[in-house]
Each structure stands twice: as C-alpha cells, then as structure tokens.
Scaffold this motif. Structure first.
Motif, short mmCIF file in Angstrom:
data_model
loop_
_atom_site.label_atom_id
_atom_site.label_comp_id
_atom_site.label_asym_id
_atom_site.label_seq_id
_atom_site.Cartn_x
_atom_site.Cartn_y
_atom_site.Cartn_z
N ASP A 140 -29.41 35.75 47.55
CA ASP A 140 -28.02 35.37 47.79
C ASP A 140 -27.10 35.91 46.70
OD1 ASP A 140 -28.90 34.05 50.01
OD2 ASP A 140 -28.64 32.02 49.20
N SER B 135 -26.82 39.74 47.50
CA SER B 135 -26.09 40.09 48.72
C SER B 135 -24.61 39.73 48.65
CB SER B 135 -26.72 39.40 49.93
OG SER B 135 -26.67 37.99 49.80
N THR B 136 -24.26 38.73 47.82
CA THR B 136 -22.85 38.33 47.73
C THR B 136 -22.19 38.79 46.44
OG1 THR B 136 -23.40 36.22 46.68
CG2 THR B 136 -23.31 36.26 49.10
#
Length: 341
Positions: free
Chosen positions: A278, A281-282
C-alpha cells in the motif's frame, strides 16, 4: 524552595523543600518559574514509562513546560538579563554536535531534559542554559504561554512541516483538537492557505476547533473516514496530522491520506500497521514528529505575540499539583493545565 518531586513510580507526587538551584557554570541561567505546564507525559513518567529511557535518579523535580523570569545568569550569558520574561526550550543542548550546528538541536547528541532527565519546573526556580531561553514579548505572561514550550512547540513543529507542503486548494486533516491539537489548528491557519478539517470525538472540542480556524469540524462517531473522503471528493487530504496516535486513529489517518500525501504521527500509543504494497502503490509518506527546535520556538512565540496562537489554559496554584494531574487524567482540562508557583 518548594518543589513537586517524583519519589517513586506508581506513587503520588510529593511536595518538598529543596535547595534552590545555583549558578555553577558560565552559561547557566536560573529562571523564577511563572508557569509550568502539566502534560500527559508527566502521567506517563509516574507510570514508569520513561524510567529506563531517561535514566533519571529519584527523587527529582518533574515539569518540562516552563516559562518565567530570569533570576540569575552565568558570567558568559549575553542573550538574556535578570528580569527578562522568557520561555524555555525543553532541552538543554550542547551547541557543538552535528545536529546542533545544523539548527536541529532537538536531536542534540549530548542533551539534558529538565523535568524528564534532570530537575524540572514544578518548582519556584529552575536552572537551564543560555541556549534554551527565548525572550518573550512584554505583552505575554509566563503562565499564559508556559505550555507552548513543549505542547505548543510539538504542535508547531508538525503543523509547520505540513504547511510547507500545502498549496491553495489543498486540504489538511487534523485528528484531535485537545491540548496539542487546538494549538496545531491555529498554527496551520496562520501559516497555510489550505482548507482545514478537524476530527475529535468530543463535540465541544469540535466547536472550539471551528472557532479558532477549522473550516470543517467532524465528530468522530465511526464515520469520520467516510466524511473526510466525501469532503475531499473521494481522494483524501494532501496532509493528515494525527495528534492522537491511538485507539485506531493511525489506520483512519492513513485511510484519509491522498495518494502521494503525508501522514504525520504526533500522538503515540499504538503501532502503525500498513502493508508495504500500500505504501508503494500510493506513495504515502509516514512522518514522525518530535518536539520542535529552538528556532521553531522563536517562530511560535512570534505568532503568540501577534495573537495568532492563543493557549487555552486552566491554572492551578503549585500546591494543587495533584488536582491538576487528576483533572488531566480524567479528561476534565480544556486546553492545558498550568501550575503557578
């Protein structure tokens, strides 16, 4: 002099008569205390949470948020004189290590921490160093600003970091509008054009937040993440500053953070648990925040003198130290509790 002492962990504080501090070095400054902030860290000290980290020898005088008047100075002190109103940076620093020379004195390699690792300000007098004292505007009273020395400085440090990233049209979420949060809200409102969203489980704290600069107040009722996403078009906020750091606020704070945004942790009490995929990906950044530097304190006091940051306080005489501790523990203090010798 009278001083409030830690005589043992998991035991009540005790008032005692102890010798007043004296000048022992050329850069020493003795301060007559005009106000000493009562901080939740003081409760953690009594619980023994800092015993191993601080290595302090008991008994000792507690209190790390201090302001007052210069009472005496060492032979080499030139930046303040007897009678000056001052607020004290919480650390006594060496000035010689790499961190100090970079203006990052909060990470000084050879520091002392009055109230935590050495005698503090729940007393009539305190010894500190010339590097730690900041003169304050004559319009300010020590008892009104004492808690800005740590709570305010910590809030300023985090809010100023966030403000440097924010542009017009951006949003910043602040979680918690209590002792630290109500200061951080005012700092961000003074430094940034961003839209401010404040979350607190106490409706009265939310009302206070809206009266001191928040554009939106959200009562934490379990739907706060959804409410923030709705306010931000489903994207989350560019900056999230978490003054709570427990009871699930860390997961909620990250869920409120926009892609490539920053989640600032200020309060502490639980772990930050997030899958690494996470983060990748962010590209969300998780940023820790300690107390601010000497220069941060100078800037904060400038805002206080301009009445852009006002500390909400509940004042107690020094001999009512236990009432102040009990009220703080029970959540009955609005803003910050201040002991006044």
């Amino acid at each position: 002099m009278r001083a409030v002492r830690v005589v043992g962990y998991h035991r009540p504080l005790e008032m005692d008569d102890v010798p007043a501090p004296e000048i022992t070095g050329p850069h020493d400054v003795i301060v007559k205390i005009g106000g000493a902030g009562v901080c939740r860290t003081d409760i953690h000290i009594l619980e023994g949470q800092w015993a191993e980290k601080s290595g302090v020898q008991l008994p000792y005088t507690i209190g790390h948020e201090n302001a007052g008047w210069v009472h005496a100075v060492g032979s080499a002190v030139t930046n303040v004189a007897e009678g000056d109103k001052v607020i004290l940076h919480p650390l006594m620093t060496c000035g010689l290590c790499r961190a100090c020379r970079s203006g990052d004195d909060v990470h000084c390699e050879d520091n002392a921490f009055p109230g935590i690792s050495t005698d503090g300000g729940y007393a009539e007098y305190l010894r500190t160093s010339a590097r730690s004292v900041v003169r304050i505007d004559d319009r300010l009273e020590p008892s009104d600003v004492a808690a800005l020395a740590d709570a305010g400085l910590t809030a300023y440090h985090a809010a100023a970091k966030a403000a440097r990233k924010l542009r017009p049209g951006d949003r910043c979420v602040m979680i918690g509008a209590g002792g630290l949060g109500h200061i951080g809200i005012q700092v961000l409102a003074a430094l940034s054009p961003a839209e401010i969203v404040v979350i607190d489980r106490n409706p009265e704290a939310v009302k206070l937040a809206e009266s001191i600069g928040a554009h939106h107040g959200v009562v934490a009722d379990g739907s706060q993440v959804e409410q923030v996403l709705q306010l931000t078009g489903g994207h989350g906020a560019e900056q999230v500053v978490d003054f709570v750091g427990e009871n699930g606020s860390t997961a909620e704070g990250i869920a409120m953070t926009r892609r490539a945004g920053d989640y600032h942790v200020v309060g502490y009490g639980e772990n930050v648990n997030v899958p690494t995929i996470d983060l990748i990906s962010t590209e969300i950044n998780i940023i820790g925040n300690l107390v601010g530097s000497y220069n941060d304190l100078v800037e904060l006091m400038a805002l206080a003198a301009q009445h852009k940051v006002t500390l909400h306080t509940a004042k107690y005489p020094l001999d009512r130290f236990q009432d102040a501790i009990d009220d703080l523990s029970a959540g009955q203090v609005r803003g910050r509790a201040i002991l006044v010798p």
